[in-house]
Design an enzyme around this catalytic site. Sequence first.
Site, PDB file in Angstrom:
ATOM      1  N   GLY A   1      27.574  53.699  44.186  1.00 52.43           N
ATOM      2  CA  GLY A   1      28.456  52.889  45.027  1.00 52.43           C
ATOM      3  C   GLY A   1      29.865  52.720  44.504  1.00 52.43           C
ATOM      4  O   GLY A   1      30.411  51.629  44.567  1.00 52.43           O
TER       5      GLY A   1
ATOM      6  N   VAL B   1      33.002  42.430  39.834  1.00 50.38           N
ATOM      7  CA  VAL B   1      33.360  41.111  39.290  1.00 50.38           C
ATOM      8  C   VAL B   1      32.370  40.053  39.786  1.00 50.38           C
ATOM      9  O   VAL B   1      32.550  38.870  39.537  1.00 50.38           O
ATOM     10  CB  VAL B   1      34.816  40.738  39.655  1.00 50.38           C
ATOM     11  CG1 VAL B   1      35.799  41.734  39.012  1.00 50.38           C
ATOM     12  CG2 VAL B   1      35.029  40.692  41.166  1.00 50.38           C
TER      13      VAL B   1
ATOM     14  N   GLN C   1      31.674  47.899  37.433  1.00 49.41           N
ATOM     15  CA  GLN C   1      33.088  47.591  37.703  1.00 49.41           C
ATOM     16  C   GLN C   1      33.174  46.285  38.489  1.00 49.41           C
ATOM     17  O   GLN C   1      34.253  45.795  38.761  1.00 49.41           O
ATOM     18  CB  GLN C   1      33.712  48.706  38.538  1.00 49.41           C
ATOM     19  CG  GLN C   1      33.707  50.066  37.859  1.00 49.41           C
ATOM     20  CD  GLN C   1      34.068  51.169  38.854  1.00 49.41           C
ATOM     21  OE1 GLN C   1      35.219  51.442  39.113  1.00 49.41           O
ATOM     22  NE2 GLN C   1      33.061  51.807  39.421  1.00 49.41           N
TER      23      GLN C   1
ATOM     24  N   HIS D   1      35.641  45.282  34.628  1.00 47.74           N
ATOM     25  CA  HIS D   1      36.787  44.674  35.327  1.00 47.74           C
ATOM     26  C   HIS D   1      36.699  43.146  35.362  1.00 47.74           C
ATOM     27  O   HIS D   1      37.255  42.510  36.253  1.00 47.74           O
ATOM     28  CB  HIS D   1      36.916  45.263  36.743  1.00 47.74           C
ATOM     29  CG  HIS D   1      37.309  46.711  36.733  1.00 47.74           C
ATOM     30  ND1 HIS D   1      37.127  47.556  37.807  1.00 47.74           N
ATOM     31  CD2 HIS D   1      37.893  47.468  35.763  1.00 47.74           C
ATOM     32  CE1 HIS D   1      37.575  48.771  37.490  1.00 47.74           C
ATOM     33  NE2 HIS D   1      38.029  48.743  36.255  1.00 47.74           N
TER      34      HIS D   1
ATOM     35  N   TYR E   1      40.989  34.681  45.773  1.00 48.57           N
ATOM     36  CA  TYR E   1      39.864  34.804  44.839  1.00 48.57           C
ATOM     37  C   TYR E   1      38.859  33.659  45.021  1.00 48.57           C
ATOM     38  O   TYR E   1      37.651  33.854  44.848  1.00 48.57           O
ATOM     39  CB  TYR E   1      40.358  34.899  43.391  1.00 48.57           C
ATOM     40  CG  TYR E   1      40.845  36.300  43.058  1.00 48.57           C
ATOM     41  CD1 TYR E   1      39.950  37.295  42.683  1.00 48.57           C
ATOM     42  CD2 TYR E   1      42.188  36.652  43.165  1.00 48.57           C
ATOM     43  CE1 TYR E   1      40.367  38.588  42.410  1.00 48.57           C
ATOM     44  CE2 TYR E   1      42.622  37.941  42.890  1.00 48.57           C
ATOM     45  CZ  TYR E   1      41.707  38.905  42.512  1.00 48.57           C
ATOM     46  OH  TYR E   1      42.121  40.193  42.250  1.00 48.57           O
TER      47      TYR E   1
ATOM     48  N   CYS F   1      46.116  24.500  33.071  1.00 49.25           N
ATOM     49  CA  CYS F   1      45.501  24.519  31.740  1.00 49.25           C
ATOM     50  C   CYS F   1      45.690  23.165  31.052  1.00 49.25           C
ATOM     51  O   CYS F   1      46.782  22.604  31.093  1.00 49.25           O
ATOM     52  CB  CYS F   1      46.178  25.622  30.934  1.00 49.25           C
ATOM     53  SG  CYS F   1      45.721  25.703  29.224  1.00 49.25           S
TER      54      CYS F   1
ATOM     55  N   CYS G   1      43.532  30.598  31.382  1.00 48.59           N
ATOM     56  CA  CYS G   1      44.950  30.267  31.573  1.00 48.59           C
ATOM     57  C   CYS G   1      45.791  31.545  31.601  1.00 48.59           C
ATOM     58  O   CYS G   1      45.628  32.421  30.751  1.00 48.59           O
ATOM     59  CB  CYS G   1      45.400  29.363  30.436  1.00 48.59           C
ATOM     60  SG  CYS G   1      47.166  29.035  30.475  1.00 48.59           S
TER      61      CYS G   1
END
Length: 245
Positions: free
Chosen positions: A193, A103, A101, A119, A67, A153, A127
Site C-alpha cells: 500500500g 503516522v 511510513q 515518518h 492534523y 509549550c 514544541c
Amino acid sequence: MRNLEDIKQALANTQHLVVFTGAGVSAESGVPTFRDALTGLWENFDPEALATPEAFEQDPAFVWGWYEWRRKLLLKVQPNPAHLAIVELAKRVPKFTLITQNVDDLHERAGSTDVLHLHGSLFTPRCFDCGNAYQFTAAPQHSVEQAITPPQCVSCSGYIRPGVVWFGESLPEAEFKTAFEAAQSCDLLLSIGTSGAVYPAAQIPEIAVRNNATVVHVNPQKIPTTLKKEYSLQGAAGEILPLLL
Ligand code: BJW
Ligand code: ZN
C-alpha cells in the site's frame, strides 16, 4: 495463481521477513491515503501548504487544525484484516521487522510491536521551537476547514507541532538506521500500500531487490517489477494478505 504459491513458499522458508507499509494498508479502515485520485488527502489539499515546516510557520492554526481533524478521524476507526494478518505473519517467521511510513497507530492497535515509524506519529506532538514533548489533554476538535491555534509549550511558549516528518525534514535517525539495515539483510520483503513516491523511504524495497531478497508488492495498482524475484499482487491489502496466511 502461481505467484501466490511462489510467495507462500518464500514465506515458509524465510529467515528474516520485512513488512513495509504505506497509507494503503490503512485505507480499508477508512483512513484516506495521500495520492489516490478522488479519495487521497492531497486531492483536496496542497501538500506544500500543509506538510512542510514553512507552512506551519506561515499559518500554524491552519496546519494544526488539519492534523487535529486527522487525529480525530483516527480515534474513530479500527485496524483492518491487513493489519491483523501482519501480526499473524510476525509470529510465523524467525525474524520480523515492521517498517511503516504511516503516522497512524493502527499497526500497534492490531497488536504489532516495535513498529518503526519512518515518518513519525500523529500522537507524539512536540514544541516547534525547543522540541519538548507535549501531552494531549483535550479531545481533538472537528471540522476539516477549522483552523485551530496550536497549544503552547510550557517551557518556551513555542507552538506545539504534530510529531510527523514533513518534507525537507530528516527521518528519525534510529528508526531510519534499523529500517535500512533490515532492508539490506532480509530475504523477503512485503511492500504494502505505498506509491513509492517519497524518498528516502521508497528506497527500502529497492534496497531489498538489490540485495537479492524476494520482494512482493501488494497494491490495487499494478506495480512494475523488474526481476524474477519481484512480484506484484494486485488487490486490496485486506483481501490479499489473509491469503498468505
Ligand atoms: C492500497 C489500498 C488498499 C490504496 N490496499 N494498497 C526537494 C526538496 C526537499 C526535499 C525533496 C526534494 N525532492 C525530493 C525530496 C525528498 C522528499 C521527497 O521524497 N519528495 C518527493 C515527493 C519528490 N523527501 C523528504 O523531504 C524526506 N526527507 C528527506 O529527504 O530528508 C533529507 C533532506 C533534508 C533537507 C532537504 C532535503 C532533503 C521527508 C519525507 C516526509 C514525508 N512526509 C509525509 C507526510 C507526513 C505527515 C502527514 O501525514 O501529513 O509522509 S508525505 C506522505 O507521503 C506521508 C506518507 O508517509 C508518504 C508516502 O505516501 P504513501 O504511504 O506511499 O501513500 P500514497 O497515498 O502516496 O500511496 C498509497 C498507495 O496505497 C497507492 O499506491 C494506492 O494504490 C495504494 N492503496 N488502497 C493496498 N486497500
Ligand atoms: Zn518549547
